[in-house]
Design a protein around this motif. Sequence first.
Motif, PDB file in Angstrom:
ATOM      1  N   UNK A  57      -1.655   2.153  -8.276  1.00 27.25           N
ATOM      2  CA  UNK A  57      -1.745   2.983  -7.059  1.00 27.25           C
ATOM      3  C   UNK A  57      -3.183   3.348  -6.701  1.00 27.25           C
ATOM      4  N   UNK A  58      -3.929   2.364  -6.223  1.00 29.69           N
ATOM      5  CA  UNK A  58      -5.365   2.552  -5.974  1.00 29.69           C
ATOM      6  C   UNK A  58      -5.763   2.319  -4.524  1.00 29.69           C
ATOM      7  N   UNK A  59      -4.821   2.006  -3.647  1.00 28.66           N
ATOM      8  CA  UNK A  59      -5.193   1.574  -2.293  1.00 28.66           C
ATOM      9  C   UNK A  59      -5.747   2.695  -1.430  1.00 28.66           C
ATOM     10  N   UNK A  60      -5.409   3.939  -1.739  1.00 28.60           N
ATOM     11  CA  UNK A  60      -5.923   5.071  -0.962  1.00 28.60           C
ATOM     12  C   UNK A  60      -7.105   5.729  -1.665  1.00 28.60           C
ATOM     13  N   UNK A 100      -2.152  15.408  -2.695  1.00 28.38           N
ATOM     14  CA  UNK A 100      -2.795  14.105  -2.612  1.00 28.38           C
ATOM     15  C   UNK A 100      -1.773  13.013  -2.381  1.00 28.38           C
ATOM     16  N   UNK A 101      -2.267  11.801  -2.150  1.00 30.01           N
ATOM     17  CA  UNK A 101      -1.386  10.658  -1.892  1.00 30.01           C
ATOM     18  C   UNK A 101      -1.896   9.441  -2.651  1.00 30.01           C
ATOM     19  N   UNK A 197       2.137  13.981  -2.828  1.00 28.23           N
ATOM     20  CA  UNK A 197       2.468  14.996  -3.826  1.00 28.23           C
ATOM     21  C   UNK A 197       2.107  16.382  -3.291  1.00 28.23           C
ATOM     22  N   UNK A 198       2.827  17.402  -3.762  1.00 19.29           N
ATOM     23  CA  UNK A 198       2.575  18.766  -3.312  1.00 19.29           C
ATOM     24  C   UNK A 198       2.536  19.704  -4.510  1.00 19.29           C
ATOM     25  N   UNK A 219      -3.290  17.637   5.579  1.00 19.06           N
ATOM     26  CA  UNK A 219      -2.732  16.321   5.314  1.00 19.06           C
ATOM     27  C   UNK A 219      -3.729  15.212   5.621  1.00 19.06           C
ATOM     28  N   UNK A 220      -4.604  15.465   6.605  1.00 19.24           N
ATOM     29  CA  UNK A 220      -5.516  14.405   7.058  1.00 19.24           C
ATOM     30  C   UNK A 220      -6.833  14.399   6.321  1.00 19.24           C
ATOM     31  N   UNK A 221      -6.990  15.255   5.356  1.00 18.99           N
ATOM     32  CA  UNK A 221      -8.248  15.256   4.598  1.00 18.99           C
ATOM     33  C   UNK A 221      -8.306  14.067   3.660  1.00 18.99           C
TER      34      UNK A 221
END
Length: 221
Positions: A57-60, A100-101, A197-198, A219-221
């Motif tokens: 999970x590294x694409x973001x 984070x995502x 995730x929250x 969310x957009x940070x």
Amino acid sequence: MKNAKIELYPTKVMHIDCSNTISRYYADEMVQDIDEMERSGDQILTSDRSPKLQCAPVLFHSRSTPAWKCLHNTFLMACKEYETTVRTITSAQDMIEPLGASAWFVKQNNTINENNINPYHDHSPAYLSGIFYLRVPEGEGGGTEFIDPRTNQHKNISRRFLAPKHLNWLIFPSWLSHRTEWLDSDDSRYVIAANVYTRPLRMSSSTDLEYIDQRTADYLR
């Protein structure tokens, strides 16, 4: 972004169209990146239980290219759209904040599949999850199958197939069990899977209450 809400068992899933945001150039660039990762073996994961090619999970990552950053933003906006529309995700929905995502690619074709079936799985402990249909071969197949969590997976199973929609996010609660629909094709299916995730919102003063109304920006940070 256009959206289509689908009633599904005790919850809802949502198709969110990002074709006006993700350009063909960006889409082609992401496919090329995936193919290069496959060739180099960089961040590639293998598993006997999962008949597909996927990466860590590294694409973001913060050093991602503009194409991946754009996709990251569309995912966060799609999650916010889902959260605004579906008010039954959790009883404490207004008392959590984004943490984070993460995202990874999934690539499938006849060679990779090796006649195996993708197992049912969920994305717990994430909050919301998404599947982005980056490129799917023409014809039937290549969508996502969901099962009713109130039924036994081994008997009396209730399931629903949702067809893929090009350059759409499919957003759903992370606890909802699903699997990739069988794809009988020599052409490759490229999708991006992602989680957000929250954590509980900590309010130490009245000024912190204003934070709830500012969650879109977070969310957009």
